[in-house]
Enzyme design. Structure first.
Site, PDB file in Angstrom:
ATOM      1  CE  LYS A   1      -2.960   3.244   0.315  1.00 13.97           C
ATOM      2  NZ  LYS A   1      -3.993   3.490   0.359  1.00 13.97           N
TER       3      LYS A   1
ATOM      4  CB  CYS B   1      -2.814   8.931   0.655  1.00 14.15           C
ATOM      5  SG  CYS B   1      -4.498   8.901   1.284  1.00 14.15           S
TER       6      CYS B   1
HETATM    7  N1  SAJ Z   1      -1.692  15.029  -8.505  1.00 15.99           N
HETATM    8  C1  SAJ Z   1      -0.806  15.662  -9.178  1.00 15.99           C
HETATM    9  N2  SAJ Z   1      -0.256  14.917 -10.445  1.00 15.99           N
HETATM   10  C2  SAJ Z   1      -0.770  13.931 -10.861  1.00 15.99           C
HETATM   11  C3  SAJ Z   1      -1.732  13.196  -9.861  1.00 15.99           C
HETATM   12  C4  SAJ Z   1      -2.044  13.660  -8.657  1.00 15.99           C
HETATM   13  O1  SAJ Z   1       0.068  16.618  -8.814  1.00 15.99           O
HETATM   14  O2  SAJ Z   1      -0.612  13.408 -11.736  1.00 15.99           O
HETATM   15  C5  SAJ Z   1      -1.833  15.719  -6.965  1.00 15.99           C
HETATM   16  C6  SAJ Z   1      -3.259  16.000  -6.778  1.00 15.99           C
HETATM   17  O3  SAJ Z   1      -3.578  17.320  -7.319  1.00 15.99           O
HETATM   18  C7  SAJ Z   1      -3.548  16.015  -5.322  1.00 15.99           C
HETATM   19  C8  SAJ Z   1      -2.424  14.785  -5.001  1.00 15.99           C
HETATM   20  O4  SAJ Z   1      -1.510  14.410  -5.985  1.00 15.99           O
HETATM   21  O5  SAJ Z   1      -3.110  17.165  -4.825  1.00 15.99           O
HETATM   22  C9  SAJ Z   1      -3.007  13.489  -4.570  1.00 15.99           C
HETATM   23  O6  SAJ Z   1      -4.098  13.209  -5.552  1.00 15.99           O
HETATM   24  P1  SAJ Z   1      -4.307  11.752  -6.156  1.00 15.99           P
HETATM   25  O7  SAJ Z   1      -5.595  11.805  -7.059  1.00 15.99           O
HETATM   26  O8  SAJ Z   1      -3.132  11.282  -6.954  1.00 15.99           O
HETATM   27  O9  SAJ Z   1      -4.456  10.845  -4.816  1.00 15.99           O
HETATM   28  P2  SAJ Z   1      -5.609  10.528  -3.600  1.00 15.99           P
HETATM   29  O10 SAJ Z   1      -4.489  11.076  -2.559  1.00 15.99           O
HETATM   30  O11 SAJ Z   1      -6.698  11.180  -3.654  1.00 15.99           O
HETATM   31  O12 SAJ Z   1      -5.617   9.090  -3.553  1.00 15.99           O
HETATM   32  C10 SAJ Z   1      -4.602   8.145  -3.560  1.00 15.99           C
HETATM   33  C11 SAJ Z   1      -4.734   6.960  -4.505  1.00 15.99           C
HETATM   34  N3  SAJ Z   1      -3.462   6.345  -4.569  1.00 15.99           N
HETATM   35  C12 SAJ Z   1      -2.989   5.947  -5.867  1.00 15.99           C
HETATM   36  O13 SAJ Z   1      -3.566   6.273  -6.828  1.00 15.99           O
HETATM   37  C13 SAJ Z   1      -1.755   5.148  -5.878  1.00 15.99           C
HETATM   38  C14 SAJ Z   1      -5.817   6.182  -3.991  1.00 15.99           C
HETATM   39  O14 SAJ Z   1      -6.033   4.836  -4.815  1.00 15.99           O
HETATM   40  C15 SAJ Z   1      -5.515   5.503  -2.501  1.00 15.99           C
HETATM   41  O15 SAJ Z   1      -6.542   4.930  -2.248  1.00 15.99           O
HETATM   42  C16 SAJ Z   1      -5.517   6.989  -1.603  1.00 15.99           C
HETATM   43  O16 SAJ Z   1      -4.360   7.751  -2.288  1.00 15.99           O
HETATM   44  C17 SAJ Z   1      -5.141   6.598  -0.176  1.00 15.99           C
HETATM   45  O17 SAJ Z   1      -5.970   6.629   0.503  1.00 15.99           O
HETATM   46  O18 SAJ Z   1      -4.127   6.102   0.065  1.00 15.99           O
END
Ligand code: SAJ
Length: 430
Positions: A204, A258
């Site tokens: 995870k 996360c």
């Molecule tokens: N972000 C970027 N660039 C990207 C993707 C995201 O700058 O290409 C930023 C987003 O704007 C945000 C942050 O990253 O600020 C996190 O957003 P996210 O959509 O990537 O993730 P979370 O935190 O909403 O959810 C993640 C997910 N993990 C993965 O995709 C590996 C989700 O599946 C998990 O369940 C969750 O973390 C968790 O609870 O751990």
């Protein structure tokens, strides 16, 4: 299912999970230490925003399958879904996990199953939960079963992903893992893969760290692209046409509870080995100030003294109401550190939660010299720039998420820029 389930922690993961089990016919008791949250839930009201949650909560309560209180009850299965944040020095704070485990000890009976859903540093089940659970005097793995079944759902699509994502379930022994699988099969359609607890913990954390490192790479490329007059968004799009390339997107930073947190678990675990992981974290944490400086430079290029910036979006990502670890608030801090005046607006954050926040978009835009889009909410994507009343005749806009149609904003006489473009004053997007 005849089993009774007790879910400890009714936040962004615990509440949807509890409701999902209740909707599948399981008798669920929810526990949260916050009395207001408990009261709201029992009145079928929400303290968080998630697509589909309201109607599912109503169904769960109306059918008599779900109620909440501030203390645990006797149950066949316990799911722990409480926060596992980091301390100011980036070390893991496992006090909520320990306290939640301790809280169920008086109620746990022989044959029960305890499942940890929270994301934790590898070995937390072994070193933090098991010592508490041994206080039940039950033999772990024979009389009391324990597993880690980390949630993997993405806010905004939680219900879809709860059902369809594969799950990794790690037991303290094979029977614990099997029992956990059997429970989730009530609603999970994805494959449930079984392993041991420590492997599940590491998997995870690896998933979120992979994303953090990939985003840091994209952010680094964005900075490089700005120096050579290339639009990084277009470059990444082209690179990703390669069948084995999947570069993530740059932005004003990485937020949420996360991805901005979990990589630190690995750094703490192996500080001398987790080199790239730490560098990536620091790269992403540097993006708010990088973004603020780009905004400051734009104001200077247009000779605007003591400029005011309207930050559009306070949530950590688009279409959610969650401000935890939000890059937007760090961008605001950075802008203020640079001496700039800031207002902010977010259509999803209803109560005013930030000192710079104003209640309407009109108020934010109407007084600003530069609009800084930090969160890609649909409401912002759908704006018609021609309709907006602005202070400057030709306001500057800096889109850090590549969320807005440049041509439309340029036609409306905006000076349009993106994070990760190499655009100069007076130049239009191709
Ligand atoms: N972000 C970027 N660039 C990207 C993707 C995201 O700058 O290409 C930023 C987003 O704007 C945000 C942050 O990253 O600020 C996190 O957003 P996210 O959509 O990537 O993730 P979370 O935190 O909403 O959810 C993640 C997910 N993990 C993965 O995709 C590996 C989700 O599946 C998990 O369940 C969750 O973390 C968790 O609870 O751990």
């Amino acid at each position: 299912m005849e089993k009774k389930l007790c879910v400890v922690g009714l936040g962004y993961i615990g509440l949807p999970t509890a409701v999902m089990f209740a909707n599948s016919g399981v008798q669920v008791h929810g526990v949260d230490r916050n009395e207001r949250v408990v009261q709201l839930i029992n009145n079928k009201q929400l303290h968080i925003e998630e697509n589909g949650l309201q109607e599912r909560l109503e169904k769960a309560v109306d059918e008599g399958h779900f109620q909440a209180s501030t203390t645990p009850v006797e149950a066949d299965v316990y799911i722990i879904a409480v926060p596992s944040p980091i301390n100011p020095d980036n070390t893991a704070n496992l006090e909520f996990i320990r306290a939640a485990t301790a809280s169920i000890v008086p109620f746990v009976k022989k044959g029960a199953l305890v499942i940890l859903e929270s994301t934790v540093p590898p070995k937390t089940v072994e070193n933090v939960m098991l010592p508490e659970l041994r206080k039940t005097d039950l033999i772990i793995g024979e009389e009391l079963f324990v597993s880690h079944s980390p949630e993997r759902v993405i806010p905004g699509k939680i219900f879809e992903e709860l059902v369809n994502n594969d799950r990794i379930v790690g037991g303290v022994n094979a029977k614990s893992a099997e029992m956990t699988k059997e429970l989730y099969e009530v609603f999970v359609k994805g494959t449930i893969h079984l392993t041991d607890a420590t492997t599940a913990e590491l998997v995870k954390v690896m998933e979120n760290t992979y994303r953090d490192v990939n985003i840091a790479f994209a952010n680094e490329l964005a900075k490089i692209a700005e120096g050579i007059d290339v639009d990084i968004w277009e470059a990444i799009k082209f690179a990703n046409f390669h069948p084995r390339v999947n570069i993530h997107t740059p932005g004003p930073g990485v937020g949420g509870h996360c991805i901005a947190v979990d990589p630190w678990f690995l750094v703490e675990l192996a500080p001398e080995k987790a080199d790239i992981i730490k560098k990536a974290r620091l790269t992403n944490d540097g993006m708010p100030m990088y973004t603020a400086k780009r905004a400051q430079r734009l104001l200077q290029e247009y000779h605007i003294e003591n400029g005011k910036v309207a930050v559009l979006g306070l949530a950590f990502k688009g279409n959610v109401d969650d401000m935890r670890e939000s890059p937007s608030t760090k961008v605001i801090d950075s802008l203020q550190d640079l001496g700039l005046d800031v207002v902010s607006f977010d259509p999803h954050i209803k109560e005013l939660q930030h000192s710079t926040q104003v209640a309407t978009l009109e108020e934010a835009i109407g007084t600003a010299d530069l609009l800084l889009l930090t969160t890609d909410h649909d409401q912002f994507k759908q704006l018609n720039p021609a309709d907006l009343q602005t202070k400057q005749p030709r306001p500057i806009i800096l889109d850090t998420k590549n969320a807005l149609p440049a041509d439309k904003w340029e036609q409306a006489e905006y000076r349009f820029f993106k994070l990760g473009d190499g655009k100069k004053e007076g130049q239009l997007y191709k």
